[in-house]
Structures are given as C-alpha cells and as structure tokens.
Design a protein around this motif. Structure first.
Motif, mmCIF file in Angstrom:
data_model
loop_
_atom_site.group_PDB
_atom_site.id
_atom_site.type_symbol
_atom_site.label_atom_id
_atom_site.label_comp_id
_atom_site.label_asym_id
_atom_site.label_seq_id
_atom_site.Cartn_x
_atom_site.Cartn_y
_atom_site.Cartn_z
ATOM 1 N N TYR A 12 -17.311 -12.743 65.059
ATOM 2 C CA TYR A 12 -16.788 -14.110 65.083
ATOM 3 C C TYR A 12 -17.790 -15.103 64.499
ATOM 4 O O TYR A 12 -17.433 -15.971 63.694
ATOM 5 C CB TYR A 12 -16.451 -14.505 66.521
ATOM 6 N N ALA A 13 -19.058 -15.000 64.878
ATOM 7 C CA ALA A 13 -20.065 -15.956 64.420
ATOM 8 C C ALA A 13 -20.406 -15.743 62.955
ATOM 9 O O ALA A 13 -20.434 -16.700 62.166
ATOM 10 C CB ALA A 13 -21.322 -15.844 65.285
ATOM 11 N N GLY A 14 -20.684 -14.498 62.563
ATOM 12 C CA GLY A 14 -21.085 -14.235 61.183
ATOM 13 C C GLY A 14 -20.010 -14.574 60.177
ATOM 14 O O GLY A 14 -20.279 -15.176 59.124
ATOM 15 N N ALA A 18 -20.382 -17.494 57.227
ATOM 16 C CA ALA A 18 -20.261 -17.115 55.820
ATOM 17 C C ALA A 18 -19.124 -17.866 55.142
ATOM 18 O O ALA A 18 -19.286 -18.389 54.028
ATOM 19 C CB ALA A 18 -20.036 -15.606 55.716
ATOM 20 N N GLY A 19 -17.956 -17.942 55.796
ATOM 21 C CA GLY A 19 -16.818 -18.629 55.198
ATOM 22 C C GLY A 19 -17.074 -20.108 54.997
ATOM 23 O O GLY A 19 -16.716 -20.682 53.952
ATOM 24 N N PRO A 59 -8.315 -6.506 60.725
ATOM 25 C CA PRO A 59 -8.219 -6.841 59.291
ATOM 26 C C PRO A 59 -9.399 -6.300 58.496
ATOM 27 O O PRO A 59 -10.539 -6.270 58.981
ATOM 28 C CB PRO A 59 -8.234 -8.380 59.298
ATOM 29 N N ARG A 60 -9.129 -5.869 57.275
ATOM 30 C CA ARG A 60 -10.188 -5.407 56.393
ATOM 31 C C ARG A 60 -11.022 -6.603 55.951
ATOM 32 O O ARG A 60 -10.497 -7.627 55.516
ATOM 33 C CB ARG A 60 -9.614 -4.685 55.179
ATOM 34 N N LEU A 61 -12.338 -6.498 56.078
ATOM 35 C CA LEU A 61 -13.215 -7.600 55.699
ATOM 36 C C LEU A 61 -13.132 -7.894 54.207
ATOM 37 O O LEU A 61 -13.319 -9.041 53.782
ATOM 38 C CB LEU A 61 -14.657 -7.277 56.106
ATOM 39 N N GLY A 379 -8.380 -17.742 62.493
ATOM 40 C CA GLY A 379 -9.488 -18.458 61.884
ATOM 41 C C GLY A 379 -10.427 -17.531 61.128
ATOM 42 O O GLY A 379 -10.961 -17.883 60.072
ATOM 43 N N THR A 380 -10.627 -16.323 61.667
ATOM 44 C CA THR A 380 -11.485 -15.356 60.984
ATOM 45 C C THR A 380 -10.829 -14.841 59.721
ATOM 46 O O THR A 380 -11.482 -14.648 58.692
ATOM 47 C CB THR A 380 -11.798 -14.179 61.924
ATOM 48 N N GLU A 381 -9.509 -14.619 59.768
ATOM 49 C CA GLU A 381 -8.793 -14.120 58.592
ATOM 50 C C GLU A 381 -8.697 -15.162 57.481
ATOM 51 O O GLU A 381 -8.442 -14.809 56.330
ATOM 52 C CB GLU A 381 -7.390 -13.671 58.990
ATOM 53 N N HIS A 382 -8.883 -16.430 57.816
ATOM 54 C CA HIS A 382 -8.809 -17.517 56.824
ATOM 55 C C HIS A 382 -10.110 -18.331 56.910
ATOM 56 O O HIS A 382 -10.112 -19.467 57.397
ATOM 57 C CB HIS A 382 -7.597 -18.402 57.080
#
Length: 400
Positions: A12-14, A18-19, A59-61, A379-382
């Motif tokens: 979640y943090a990384g 990065a995004g 989800p695939r990174l 939020g992580t996926e976008h």
C-alpha cells in the motif's frame, strides 16, 4: 542525468509513493523504479479472508503501473548499501544491482515468531500471501480428512489463533464463520480487545460467542509443537493448525545496511520521513518508526502507510524541486475490525490513541470496513488518478 528514485516494496505505501511521484515529477528529469518480490499486488488487509477460503483479487503490478512511466523490477532485495547508494537484488536471472539518488524503503513487515520456541517451525502466519495460502491448504485438509485420520483432540479439526490484536481477532472470527466445522480458539495474552471501549469489548465477546470462538484470556504461550500449544499456566491446547498473529517485525536489511533503526528493526525517520542517519533514504509504512502529531509512534497499519507515504511524497517533491516541504497530517484516528462477513467494529480513538467511549458495530461497521478495503484496492490500481497533471522539473541543485 536523470535523478534515480528507487522504491523498495509495492504494498500500500510503496505503490502510493511511486504513483504520486510519477504523476508529479517530470520524466525528463527523473526515473522511477519499483522493486517487488512478487509480480502481483497483495491485499494484506484481506489475507485473513484469503486464508479462510475467500477469493481475493491480486492485480498484476505490471498492469497497475502501465502508462505511468514507472519501471517494475520483480526481484527480491538482498542488500542495501547507503554509502554507495546501491541496492542488490536477486531474481530468476541472477539479479544484479540498482543505483539510486533517492531511496524509498517500503518493504513492510512480517509475522514475529522469533520469541516462542516452535512458532516458526509449526505455526502459520498470514502476513504474506504465500503463508496465507499454506494455511488455507491446511484448513482444506482439516475439513476433508482422509479416511482413518486421527486428530490430536478427536472430532473435528482444531485451530488455535495466538494473538489478540486486530489481526488475531479478524482471523479467528473469519475462520469460525467460513469453516463452521472447525473448532477455533483465540488465545489472548491480556483482556480480549483491551484497546477497545467497554461497549466495543462487549460486542466483540458476543460476536465470538455467536461464532463459537473459544477465548482464553490472560494466557501466555510458551511453546508451539506440531499438534499442541503449550501455555505458561500449564494449559495444553490440541491444535491441528496453529495461527501465529502475536505481533509483527520488519526484516533485517535496514539494520544490516547501517541505517539507524529501533530494536525491532524499523528505520528511525524525521518529520519528513527521512532516515535520521542517511537523508537520501525515506522510509514509509511498517518499515518506518515515525512519531505522529500526538508525539506517539504511529502503529504498523494500512492507515499509517497512507499518512507516512503522503508525507514522504511531499518531502521528496519539495527537496527535488526546491520548494518548501509542507507537514502533512500524521495521526491515527481509529480501528476498523471485521468480525466475519456481516459484523464488525469501528472504534475511534482520541488524540492520545485511547478508545473513545462510543463505537459503531454490526453490519454497518462491516460495510464501512469493506468499503475501506475496496477503496484501498482501487486507489492502488489507479496510482495516478486525480493527481495534478502538472509535472515539476528537478532543481539544478538538489540540497543534501
């Protein structure tokens, strides 16, 4: 030459850091690389559900970071050399070394099973996807025993969950609800739900009674064996599957690198999430030992990951672009606990981290917790959704 930003870990943090940096820094001046041991994003908030048998999205990174300009390196971090500004990694091709100008350390935490003999060898943990899947396979075996198999305690399979923190409570109640044929015991070192308000503790007890979870309070586990849990008061618990949730710890990489760390290995950071010993290194999430606005250390949690990640982003942006670094909020507002699929507890805390007298429980609390989990995944996926479109250039001289 581009400023090299390396982010270790895509939890979640990384992923958040990065995004945000990819959207707000010009790709003409910066290059961002994310290193993660697994190719998929792990919903750590739902690993207890995965272990209990539910299907969890992963989800695939490569898809998560597609179109962001972020380079993904699927590899395991083996060493950090802050003096040379280099990270050693290992992968299927043998690995190598990555140089950096700014490092974001977001490798998270794992189950802490070091203090009790036998816990590492015989207990399962749910701090990582592989270990959660191993527990799931074991629970499947217990529900479908081979003909003639005998159990230590006789009858149905027995599951002992050690640890009465939020993870232990969620794990015990989820397994009990999802697999009613198994006998579940929750071992609490102190009072069950000690960090909750009196009313919330009563709700928790009712939920455990409803789900058939046996609770042993004020019980200290001193050893774990293949089919038994031994307690300090002489109690011996038969266990076909022991789940260890009694605390978390971070890996030894930061300490081995010479970064200033706490006794449990977390990197000591200043208000800007910069290592106090190596200012080119920022730590976020469970890897960071950060003081909140109330002067107390932020706990290891998804909520803390968001706050520390946001502050690290602003600090890196400010330092690289020559702008003033704002202080974002660093606070912990409460606990959200799922008690199976249709029950939960929402407990807010005051400025000193103490439970407020009132709480929200039942289906509404469960829906709120599920909504938080869904939003965290979305939020992580976008990772760049809703961020400013203006990308800032790196200043000619980056202050040390």
């Amino acid at each position: 030459m581009k400023h090299r930003i390396v982010v270790l870990g895509a939890g979640y943090a990384g992923a958040y850091v990065a995004g945000n940096l990819a959207r707000r820094l010009s790709p003409a001046d910066t290059g961002i690389t994310v290193v993660n041991a697994e190719p998929d994003f792990v919903q750590r908030l739902r690993l207890h559900q995965l272990a209990a048998g539910r299907q969890i999205d992963a989800p695939r990174l490569a898809d998560v970071f597609a179109g962001t300009g972020i380079r993904l390196r699927v590899a395991r971090v083996t060493a950090v050399d802050p003096d040379r500004r280099a990270v050693a990694v290992a992968d299927a091709e043998g690995g190598g070394e990555l140089g950096y100008d700014t490092l974001v350390y977001a490798l998270g935490s794992h189950g802490d099973d070091r203090a009790v003999p036998g816990a590492a060898e015989h207990a399962f943990d749910i701090a990582a996807r592989p270990s959660a899947l191993r527990l799931r396979a074991r629970l499947d075996d217990l529900e479908k025993p081979e003909k003639g198999e005998e159990r230590a305690g006789g009858g149905s399979g027995t599951v002992v969950v050690v640890g009465d923190g939020l993870t232990g409570i969620e794990t015990a109640t989820e397994i009990a609800e999802s697999r009613p044929g198994l006998s579940v015991t929750l071992v609490a070192r102190g009072e069950l739900g000690a960090r909750l308000s009196e009313a919330a503790r009563a709700h928790l007890r009712r939920a455990c009674d409803r789900l058939g979870v046996t609770v042993l309070e004020h019980t200290v586990v001193e050893a774990v064996e293949a089919q038994r849990v031994l307690c300090a008061d002489g109690t011996v618990l038969a266990s076909d599957a022991t789940v260890w949730t009694a605390g978390f710890a971070v890996g030894p990489l930061a300490a081995a690198a010479g970064l200033e760390v706490t006794g449990d290995g977390r990197i000591v950071v200043d208000r800007a999430m910069r290592s106090v010993s190596h200012p080119d290194v920022h730590a976020v999430g469970d890897s960071a030992y950060a003081l909140g606005d109330n002067g107390l250390p932020l706990p290891m949690s998804c909520a803390s990951a968001g706050y520390t990640g946001r502050q690290a982003v602003e600090a890196i942006l400010g330092r690289l672009t020559g702008r003033e670094i704002p202080h974002t909020r660093l606070e912990y507002v409460g606990n959200h606990i799922s008690l199976g699929r249709r029950d939960g507890i929402l407990q807010l805390v005051d400025g000193q981290g103490r439970a407020k007298p009132t709480y929200l429980g039942g289906r509404k609390a469960a829906r709120i917790k599920a909504g938080i989990v869904r939003m965290s995944l979305w939020g992580t996926e976008h990772p760049t959704f809703g961020l400013p479109k203006r990308r800032r250039r790196v200043a000619a001289v980056v202050p040390a």
